[in-house]
Design a protein around this motif. Structure first.
Motif, PDB file in Angstrom:
ATOM      1  N   PRO A  13      -3.596 -12.546  25.318  1.00 23.42           N
ATOM      2  CA  PRO A  13      -2.795 -11.454  24.740  1.00 23.42           C
ATOM      3  C   PRO A  13      -1.304 -11.768  24.798  1.00 23.42           C
ATOM      4  O   PRO A  13      -0.810 -12.291  25.795  1.00 23.42           O
ATOM      5  N   ASN A  81       2.225 -12.164  18.876  1.00 23.89           N
ATOM      6  CA  ASN A  81       1.975 -11.012  19.743  1.00 23.89           C
ATOM      7  C   ASN A  81       0.544 -10.507  19.589  1.00 23.89           C
ATOM      8  O   ASN A  81       0.295  -9.325  19.345  1.00 23.89           O
ATOM      9  N   LYS A  83      -3.199  -9.234  20.117  1.00 17.45           N
ATOM     10  CA  LYS A  83      -3.775  -8.214  20.975  1.00 17.45           C
ATOM     11  C   LYS A  83      -5.290  -8.394  21.010  1.00 17.45           C
ATOM     12  O   LYS A  83      -5.868  -8.956  20.070  1.00 17.45           O
TER      13      LYS A  83
END
Length: 121
Positions: A13, A81, A83
């Motif tokens: 993550p 970024n 997730k």
């Protein structure tokens, strides 16, 4: 045109990953899209780029974390970024009518095999 997606893998993550979609031919007249499908979920549109003028579409869906650069016969999906909810099989597909703006996935689209992206610590 035939497409081949690659570059998937395991990423933590917050990390980044770039997928590649390589075409067997020129992409000037095709819209090229990235879509994804997570386990148990419906297919989701990610980004699309016009072959004619390089305009990009569907940006709102990924909160600005993804981009879709293109060069010659390759379209990339740069993902930042990341997730855990980005975990999915990612597909690239070619729209022979080059109409990313419509956001409609038609029966004439040509699909490459997917590449799995797993976001996990």
């Amino acid at each position: 045109v035939q497409l081949q997606a690659s570059g998937g893998g395991l990423v933590q993550p917050g990390g980044s990953l770039t997928l590649s979609c390589i075409s067997s031919g020129r992409l000037d007249h095709y819209g090229i899209a990235w879509l994804r499908q997570a386990p148990g979920k419906e297919r989701e549109k990610v980004l699309c780029i016009s072959g004619m003028d390089g305009s990009t579409y569907w940006e709102d869906s990924m909160e600005g974390r993804f981009t879709i650069p293109r060069e010659k016969n390759t379209v990339y999906l740069q993902m930042n970024n990341l997730k855990p909810e980005d975990t999915a099989v990612y597909y690239c597909a070619a729209d022979p009518f080059d109409r990313c703006d419509l956001g409609i996935i038609g029966p004439n689209w040509r699909w490459g095999k997917g590449t799995l992206v797993t976001v996990s610590s």
